[in-house]
Design a protein around this motif. Sequence first.
Motif, mmCIF file in Angstrom:
data_model
loop_
_atom_site.group_PDB
_atom_site.id
_atom_site.type_symbol
_atom_site.label_atom_id
_atom_site.label_comp_id
_atom_site.label_asym_id
_atom_site.label_seq_id
_atom_site.Cartn_x
_atom_site.Cartn_y
_atom_site.Cartn_z
ATOM 1 N N TYR A 65 0.860 -1.184 0.000
ATOM 2 C CA TYR A 65 0.000 0.000 0.000
ATOM 3 C C TYR A 65 0.893 1.230 0.000
ATOM 4 C CZ TYR A 65 0.638 -0.463 5.145
ATOM 5 O OH TYR A 65 1.146 -0.605 6.418
ATOM 6 N N LEU A 66 0.349 2.329 -0.492
ATOM 7 C CA LEU A 66 1.151 3.520 -0.771
ATOM 8 C C LEU A 66 0.653 4.742 -0.008
ATOM 9 C CD1 LEU A 66 1.474 3.256 -4.668
ATOM 10 C CD2 LEU A 66 2.886 2.161 -2.923
ATOM 11 N N GLY A 67 1.573 5.673 0.183
ATOM 12 C CA GLY A 67 1.213 6.941 0.797
ATOM 13 C C GLY A 67 2.321 7.946 0.611
ATOM 14 N N PRO A 68 2.052 9.218 0.903
ATOM 15 C CA PRO A 68 3.070 10.261 0.732
ATOM 16 C C PRO A 68 3.955 10.411 1.959
ATOM 17 C CG PRO A 68 0.992 11.259 1.348
ATOM 18 C CD PRO A 68 0.738 9.779 1.265
ATOM 19 N N VAL A 69 5.247 10.522 1.734
ATOM 20 C CA VAL A 69 6.200 10.946 2.768
ATOM 21 C C VAL A 69 7.154 11.926 2.085
ATOM 22 C CG1 VAL A 69 7.879 10.255 4.512
ATOM 23 C CG2 VAL A 69 6.027 8.676 3.893
ATOM 24 N N GLY A 107 8.713 11.280 -2.748
ATOM 25 C CA GLY A 107 7.514 11.612 -1.980
ATOM 26 C C GLY A 107 6.507 10.496 -1.895
ATOM 27 N N THR A 108 6.621 9.479 -2.730
ATOM 28 C CA THR A 108 5.717 8.327 -2.691
ATOM 29 C C THR A 108 6.431 7.166 -2.014
ATOM 30 O OG1 THR A 108 4.579 8.973 -4.731
ATOM 31 C CG2 THR A 108 4.410 6.670 -4.083
ATOM 32 N N TRP A 109 5.799 6.599 -1.000
ATOM 33 C CA TRP A 109 6.425 5.505 -0.261
ATOM 34 C C TRP A 109 5.486 4.310 -0.199
ATOM 35 C CZ3 TRP A 109 11.307 5.867 0.037
ATOM 36 C CH2 TRP A 109 12.048 4.967 0.814
ATOM 37 N N SER A 110 6.063 3.150 0.114
ATOM 38 C CA SER A 110 5.244 1.941 0.209
ATOM 39 C C SER A 110 5.484 1.225 1.532
ATOM 40 C CB SER A 110 5.535 0.980 -0.953
ATOM 41 O OG SER A 110 6.718 0.234 -0.723
ATOM 42 N N TRP A 111 4.466 0.525 1.949
ATOM 43 C CA TRP A 111 4.529 -0.413 3.056
ATOM 44 C C TRP A 111 3.843 -1.691 2.565
ATOM 45 C CZ3 TRP A 111 2.947 4.561 3.045
ATOM 46 C CH2 TRP A 111 3.668 5.489 3.810
ATOM 47 N N THR A 112 4.003 -2.787 3.279
ATOM 48 C CA THR A 112 3.364 -4.032 2.858
ATOM 49 C C THR A 112 2.768 -4.751 4.052
ATOM 50 O OG1 THR A 112 4.954 -4.237 1.038
ATOM 51 C CG2 THR A 112 3.662 -6.186 1.568
ATOM 52 N N TRP A 113 1.541 -5.191 3.877
ATOM 53 C CA TRP A 113 0.769 -5.932 4.883
ATOM 54 C C TRP A 113 0.842 -7.404 4.537
ATOM 55 C CZ3 TRP A 113 -3.160 -9.401 5.139
ATOM 56 C CH2 TRP A 113 -3.995 -9.433 6.265
ATOM 57 N N CYS A 114 1.209 -8.252 5.517
ATOM 58 C CA CYS A 114 1.424 -9.679 5.242
ATOM 59 C C CYS A 114 0.754 -10.547 6.296
ATOM 60 C CB CYS A 114 2.911 -10.011 5.255
ATOM 61 S SG CYS A 114 3.957 -8.982 4.227
ATOM 62 N N SER A 115 0.149 -11.631 5.853
ATOM 63 C CA SER A 115 -0.453 -12.600 6.765
ATOM 64 C C SER A 115 -0.781 -13.866 5.991
ATOM 65 C CB SER A 115 -1.726 -12.031 7.398
ATOM 66 O OG SER A 115 -2.288 -12.935 8.334
ATOM 67 N N ASP A 116 -0.982 -14.943 6.705
ATOM 68 C CA ASP A 116 -1.462 -16.172 6.065
ATOM 69 C C ASP A 116 -2.972 -16.270 6.103
ATOM 70 O OD1 ASP A 116 0.875 -17.270 5.106
ATOM 71 O OD2 ASP A 116 1.354 -18.280 6.995
ATOM 72 N N THR A 117 -3.591 -15.430 6.880
ATOM 73 C CA THR A 117 -5.050 -15.383 6.954
ATOM 74 C C THR A 117 -5.466 -13.918 7.024
ATOM 75 O OG1 THR A 117 -5.047 -15.494 9.369
ATOM 76 C CG2 THR A 117 -5.181 -17.594 8.192
ATOM 77 N N GLY A 118 -6.728 -13.671 7.033
ATOM 78 C CA GLY A 118 -7.187 -12.302 7.218
ATOM 79 C C GLY A 118 -7.252 -11.520 5.924
#
Length: 279
Positions: free
Chosen positions: A217-221, A227-238
């Motif tokens: 997922y992305l957002g501004p920093v 100025g565009t940055w990313s993070w990542t959400w990880c799981s085996d469920t959900g």
Amino acid sequence: MGLWYDETFGDHIRLGLRVKETLFSGESPYQKIEVIDTVGFGRVLVIDNIFMTSEYDEFLYHEMLGHPALTTAPSIERVLVIGGGDGGTVREVLRHPEVKECVMVELDELVVEVSKKYLPGIGTAWDDPRLDLRFIDAIEYVKTSKDEKYDVVLLDGTDPVGPGAVLFDETFYRGCKRMLNDGGVMALQSESPLLMMDIFVETQRKLRRLFSEAHPYLGPVPLYGTGTWSWTWCSDTGEPLRPIQERQEAIVEGCKAYNAELHQGMFALPSYVKRALKL
């Protein structure tokens, strides 16, 4: 014009901040650490000549790293933060009343000491009794620790250079997953898809080999290059788009950026990213 501090990206991009004064400059056994007071971004933490965080826009980074995972994990009683020596990530974690224990593993004690002294407005939760701060090697910890597993793991590392490079290794990600409870959620900063597309894509590939669900997922920093940055959400469920409403409501009033609508929108990827990831 006064003094300017420049961060360079390869040999083709330079980001400069006008400096009022240098508040701290020193070296730990691991890296060079500086704090500069700037005209536009307030106080800025710099490690090995790379801008880490600033008083002006740090909330955009720390809220986005923490809350998407913390509002979607089935439980958030035990949270592990790796890195994050400025204190902003544990601050966001500990605003959740459900959190009973937050273990923070940071290699470099000097980063924390300097941040406490010169960036007190970022790290406001150092004295929270739920925080267990450990100055140890995260690589070894996730590989060998026999501690009780965690509900959420947050990776708040530097760029993949110097001592931070190992925090982008698949073996390290596997160790982090080993520390997660079944159904737990891991989130991490995953670089700029504009400036560092190769690293971003390779990071996604590594995470997808380890987790059933890995969603960038992305957002501004503004402090970070393009100025565009990313993070990542990880799981085996959900599912990252199904936050627990009560958890959101408990913290959103104190957030400067994060809210229910933004949570949904940040996972919508632009076409150039979807094509790069073959989505």
